[in-house]
Design a protein around this motif. Sequence first.
Motif, short mmCIF file in Angstrom:
data_model
loop_
_atom_site.label_atom_id
_atom_site.label_comp_id
_atom_site.label_asym_id
_atom_site.label_seq_id
_atom_site.Cartn_x
_atom_site.Cartn_y
_atom_site.Cartn_z
N GLY A 174 0.83 -1.20 0.00
CA GLY A 174 0.00 0.00 0.00
C GLY A 174 0.86 1.25 0.00
N THR A 175 2.06 1.14 0.52
CA THR A 175 2.96 2.28 0.64
C THR A 175 3.22 2.95 -0.72
N GLY A 176 3.43 2.12 -1.73
CA GLY A 176 3.72 2.66 -3.05
C GLY A 176 2.61 3.54 -3.59
N LEU A 214 -6.92 9.62 3.39
CA LEU A 214 -7.98 9.25 4.32
C LEU A 214 -7.92 7.74 4.55
N ASN A 215 -7.54 7.36 5.75
CA ASN A 215 -7.36 5.94 6.07
C ASN A 215 -8.57 5.44 6.86
N THR A 216 -9.39 4.66 6.19
CA THR A 216 -10.58 4.06 6.79
C THR A 216 -11.00 2.89 5.92
N VAL A 266 -8.05 7.06 -0.64
CA VAL A 266 -8.69 6.30 0.44
C VAL A 266 -7.83 5.07 0.71
N ASP A 267 -7.17 5.10 1.85
CA ASP A 267 -6.24 4.04 2.22
C ASP A 267 -7.02 2.93 2.91
N VAL A 268 -7.26 1.84 2.16
CA VAL A 268 -8.05 0.74 2.71
C VAL A 268 -7.16 -0.46 3.07
N ALA A 269 -5.95 -0.15 3.53
CA ALA A 269 -4.98 -1.21 3.84
C ALA A 269 -5.56 -2.30 4.76
N TYR A 270 -6.50 -1.90 5.64
CA TYR A 270 -7.00 -2.85 6.64
C TYR A 270 -8.43 -3.30 6.38
N ILE A 271 -8.95 -3.00 5.19
CA ILE A 271 -10.39 -3.21 4.94
C ILE A 271 -10.83 -4.66 5.16
N TYR A 281 -4.89 -0.07 -2.07
CA TYR A 281 -5.13 -1.43 -1.59
C TYR A 281 -3.80 -2.12 -1.31
N SER A 282 -3.75 -2.84 -0.22
CA SER A 282 -2.52 -3.54 0.16
C SER A 282 -2.79 -5.03 0.31
N ALA A 283 -1.94 -5.84 -0.28
CA ALA A 283 -2.07 -7.29 -0.10
C ALA A 283 -1.39 -7.75 1.18
N SER A 284 -0.67 -6.83 1.83
CA SER A 284 0.15 -7.22 2.98
C SER A 284 -0.65 -7.92 4.07
N LYS A 285 -1.75 -7.30 4.48
CA LYS A 285 -2.57 -7.88 5.55
C LYS A 285 -3.54 -8.90 4.97
N MET A 322 5.99 -9.68 0.59
CA MET A 322 5.97 -9.86 -0.87
C MET A 322 5.69 -8.55 -1.61
N ARG A 323 5.46 -7.51 -0.85
CA ARG A 323 5.35 -6.15 -1.39
C ARG A 323 4.42 -6.07 -2.59
N THR A 324 3.17 -6.37 -2.33
CA THR A 324 2.17 -6.37 -3.40
C THR A 324 1.00 -5.47 -3.01
N1 PLP Z 1 -1.51 2.41 5.11
C1 PLP Z 1 -1.50 2.23 6.43
C2 PLP Z 1 -2.28 3.15 7.27
C3 PLP Z 1 -0.74 1.20 6.99
O1 PLP Z 1 -0.74 1.06 8.31
C4 PLP Z 1 -0.02 0.33 6.15
C5 PLP Z 1 0.79 -0.74 6.75
O2 PLP Z 1 1.19 -0.74 7.86
C6 PLP Z 1 -0.08 0.56 4.78
C7 PLP Z 1 -0.83 1.61 4.29
C8 PLP Z 1 0.58 -0.26 3.72
O3 PLP Z 1 1.52 -1.12 4.07
P1 PLP Z 1 2.29 -1.99 3.00
O4 PLP Z 1 3.07 -1.08 2.14
O5 PLP Z 1 3.15 -2.86 3.84
O6 PLP Z 1 1.28 -2.75 2.21
#
Ligand code: PLP
Length: 411
Positions: A110-112, A184-186, A222-227, A256-260, A267-269
């Motif tokens: 999601g960071t990218g 906006l992280n939700t 909209v940061d849905v990293a934890y959705i 969107y982040s595949a991390s969680k 795997m940085r996806t």
């Molecule tokens: N956004 C938030 C708020 C996060 O806490 C994280 C991970 O901790 C990310 C995005 C994206 O993380 P990643 O780049 O590891 O997918």
Amino acid sequence: GGNMILAQENGRVMPKEDKIFALNGRAKKMIEEKGKDAVINATIGALLNDNGDLAVMQSVVDEIRSLKGADYAEYAPIGGIPAFKEAMVKAVFHDYSPKRFVEVVATPGGTGGIRNTVSNYSKPGDRIITCDWYWSPYSTICTEQGRTLDTYELFDEHGKFNIKGFAEKVYEVAEAQGDVCILLNTPAHNPTGYALDNEEWDKVVEILNDDRLKGVPVALFVDVAYIDFAGDPEEVREFLPKLDNLKENVLAIIGYSASKTFTSYGMRTGAMICMAATEEIAAEFKQVCEFSARNTWSNCNRSGQQVIANIFGDEKTLDIVRKERADFRDMLLERGKVFEEAAAKEGLDIVPFVSGFFVCVACEDPDDISNKLADKGIFVVPLAKGIRISVASISKEQCVKTVKALKEVLG
Ligand code: PLP
């Protein structure tokens, strides 16, 4: 010899160590000295099982193991492999078909997506908007690129989303710099666990559609990293159709982040997915974000994309993955409930929490509180306005112990 430090000569001066990683190191050392049972490590931003081991989805591991050599070895297209991009749209929207124009660009986690949004939807010197409780890379991603982060207070006096503060900040920044970029992280906000409800989302859309932003380019990330760990998978997606109602000058970008979601942090996806009012805006999104990708990380991890493409390519596999994730999610949601209940019982005020990896407690001098807890073998992360406890990394029993220790330390 002088004292010349080369990067510093160019103005590259930054904090020496990441607080979270440093605390983690201290916790690990204490485990070595005093044993596992003496330590509660609530600093970790990854889901651990009750034994303190990383929770890894076996169904995903099986898919990783089934990859062929070329799935790892070959370059991926800059924007991502096509089947992965299709999978990302399904992962975000499920059965909903956005009315807007959708484009997908693969990102390393999601960071990218955050990085590319800041670089393309703001200009050097700009202020990027987020709330006062935020994930610290939001700030460093901005400063790295010659922008700064500017905040509104997340909560109003009722502990609900501070619509008024949000609107004031957006209009003020629009007036001052002529463009707006919002992070906006939700749901399952990091660090508070807050989530905007549907009414709050309606108001956000209303504010961004207001005439005061007429002609102002607005990017809403909209940061849905934890959705996928936030609650019922369909309920937590109810806000998405609302984004179809934004005006032409407002571009929604879903991070969107595949991390969680796929327990594949390393795997940085991930992907950034736009919902644009016109085909031109969507095409530009694809072009500028791919350009940024090419000039930072080039293309993304191919194997991570292939795994997800394969999962979504087979209904049965997707079903197995979703079921396995649901068990992990239930474990996390239960811990959150236990923490909340214990806090209510002990009379410990927590920051408004809905669900997620983290719970926050507001306090004075968070560093001091964090150190006092560390002396008791409890490791938490000090933030500007309080401390963050990862319920993702501790058991229910440890949640209760942590609440009690917090109550003691805070008096
Ligand atoms: N956004 C938030 C708020 C996060 O806490 C994280 C991970 O901790 C990310 C995005 C994206 O993380 P990643 O780049 O590891 O997918």
